[in-house]
Scaffold this active site. Structure first.
Site, short mmCIF file in Angstrom:
data_model
loop_
_atom_site.label_atom_id
_atom_site.label_comp_id
_atom_site.label_asym_id
_atom_site.label_seq_id
_atom_site.Cartn_x
_atom_site.Cartn_y
_atom_site.Cartn_z
N LYS A 97 104.38 -63.74 -24.11
CA LYS A 97 105.32 -64.13 -23.07
C LYS A 97 104.62 -64.97 -22.01
CE LYS A 97 108.25 -60.01 -23.42
NZ LYS A 97 109.50 -60.67 -23.79
N ARG A 112 114.42 -56.18 -32.73
CA ARG A 112 115.30 -56.13 -33.90
C ARG A 112 114.56 -55.60 -35.13
NH1 ARG A 112 116.53 -62.38 -33.27
NH2 ARG A 112 116.25 -61.63 -31.13
#
Length: 512
Positions: free
Chosen positions: A286, A360
């Site tokens: 990130k 996910r």
């Protein structure tokens, strides 16, 4: 946590540090100053019927969450009156909305930090209103100070302890419905606040193993069956998604199964929570400015954990199973790389194009595991995509489902709980973007509509014929702004109350 009592005592003679009353905005048909809400009649009378005028002079308007303090009238044992805004007046012959009461009680409880006892004289038309006020008080008084020098049991926010005791005036202590409403509020609020504690705990103290241990202890306390799969068990079982996400961390991943069962169960509800105890993004690191709050990436697992324990405490006549998919997403020499292919628990292969789309992957394994038990419905909860925050903002979560009717049921449950939520579609054309020449599916698709793409990915791992919904709580799970209503800064416990309402609907046989 704040102690709650129902009281029929007269407000003037009640020994307390403050009296909380409600005040609403004047209606468009009858414009003017603030309007004193039911429950405050005795206080208004002591001001010679001019309490609204006094409040207007002090600048009060009755706007939602507005707090105005003034000295109590002569003859009252409590020295302070706290007027809290309820927002718009209800329509004639209808009571105040439960969420308005909840927010008002929460704002007042926050304003009374450092106070020993307060009497809440807010409008209570029925037991449900009492439950709403009780919930607002308990959630609004929340404080997380474990890591501050003054953060012991005696000192809370800014060195002041949260409100210690609240008496709900107008309640009926001997009425079974009122008692049940308050008991429910206590159970749900205590577990929601436990979820907030977990979300706010620094990641150096809450890794997957520590989270699993907390879940085990709570399960033992409340008669919930618990199973924890460690790294060896995950390898043996073939949980490639959870293992792939946790591969770069020194703290191994875990899959925790919590099973609350009732001999009178009508339905089986399975809940699946994303539990990334810290999300660096992995190799797809990130950028600066996006890491600081990533301890909150386990908010979905915290919500599922809290909801299962609340269901047990409430003795709901439903089977509720919680799956906590726990991992820490870190970059290292052993971390999953973009381009790697993972074989999931379902047997499908996934090409990992972005290691920051990791939620996910852990959810996919847990969804398939939950599907093997053939529950009546599965609901997963996750801080999954920034795209959902862009779509719905910071206070509303998105709902996707493989069944429109069930999606409507979930939204109704959220509305009943007072949690803003919005139905979102699963457009079939977006599935094409996840096609991979190497694996069965890629973990990334089109950038536009990214929140919906994530939902379509998860749908691939739900067992055939099983009703499923996905809650993307990326927006409301962590409040980076100032507190409002009963919502604190930091972890909010988003979706806990919605999941509890769904469990209650399951107990009533109303999942479809």
């Amino acid at each position: 946590m704040t102690a709650l009592t129902l009281s029929t005592a007269a407000v003037a003679g009640l020994r307390a540090d403050a009296i909380v009353i409600g005040v609403a905005k004047s209606s468009a048909s009858k414009p003017g100053g603030p309007v004193v809400a039911p429950g405050a009649e005795a206080v208004d009378q002591a001001y010679d019927g001019n309490l609204a005028g006094v409040l207007e002079t002090l600048g009060a308007s009755g706007a939602e969450g507005e707090v105005t303090k003034l000295p109590a009238p002569a003859g009252f044992k409590a020295p302070l009156v706290v007027a809290v805004g309820l927002g718009a007046q209800p329509r004639e012959n209808s009571g105040y909305d439960a969420e308005a009461l909840r927010k008002a009680a929460g704002a007042a409880a926050r304003a009374l930090t450092g106070t020993k006892k307060a009497a809440f004289a807010l409008p209570l038309a029925d037991a449900a209103d009492a439950g709403a006020v009780a919930e607002g008080v308990l959630l609004g008084a929340y404080s997380f100070d474990a890591y501050k020098d003054n953060g012991d049991a005696k000192n809370g926010k800014n060195g002041k302890a949260p409100l210690a005791e609240a008496a709900l005036l107008g309640g009926k202590p001997r009425d079974k419905a009122y008692k049940a409403a308050v008991e429910r509020a206590v159970a749900v609020s205590e577990e929601l606040n436990r979820a907030r504690d977990l979300i706010n705990t620094p990641p150096n103290d809450l890794n997957p193993e520590a989270f699993a241990a907390i879940a085990q202890a709570a399960a033992k306390e409340h008669g919930i069956k618990v199973q924890v799969l460690d790294e060896k068990a995950l390898v043996k079982g073939g949980y490639g998604g959870i293992l792939g996400v946790g591969a770069g961390s020194a703290s191994g991943p875990r899959l925790v199964k919590l099973s609350y069962t009732s001999s009178k169960a009508k339905k089986h509800l399975a809940l699946v929570g994303k539990g990334i105890t810290y999300d660096s993004g992995g190799i797809s690191l990130k950028p600066a400015g996006h890491n600081e709050t990533m301890k909150c990436d386990m908010s979905g697992a915290a919500a599922v954990f809290a909801a299962v324990v609340a269901a047990a405490r409430l003795g709901l006549e439903a089977n509720v199973t919680g799956w906590l998919a726990l991992a820490e997403n870190m970059p290292s020499g052993s971390a999953t790389r973009p381009g790697d292919v993972l074989r999931m628990y379902s047997g499908k292969t996934v090409e990992v194009l972005n290691t920051d789309a990791e939620g996910r992957l852990v959810l996919a394994d847990a969804l398939w595991a939950a599907s093997q038990e053939k529950p009546d419905a599965i609901v997963d909860v996750a801080t999954l995509t920034g795209a959902m925050v862009l779509a719905l903002g910071s206070r509303t979560f998105g709902i996707m489902a493989n069944d429109d009717d069930f999606r409507a049921v979930v939204q109704e449950a959220a509305e009943e709980a007072g949690e803003p939520a919005w139905p979102m579609p699963l457009p079939e054309h977006l599935r094409k973007g996840m096609e991979s020449s190497t694996a069965d599916i890629a973990n990334m698709g089109e950038r536009m509509g990214g929140g919906l793409v994530a939902g379509l990915f998860l749908r691939e791992f739900v067992g055939e014929g099983i009703t499923w919904a996905h809650l993307d709580i990326a927006g409301p799970a962590f409040n980076e702004g100032g507190p409002f209503g009963y919502t604190p800064k930091g972890g909010t416990g988003s979706a806990v109350r919605t999941l509890v309402r769904l469990a209650e609907r399951a107990a009533a046989g109303e999942l479809s």
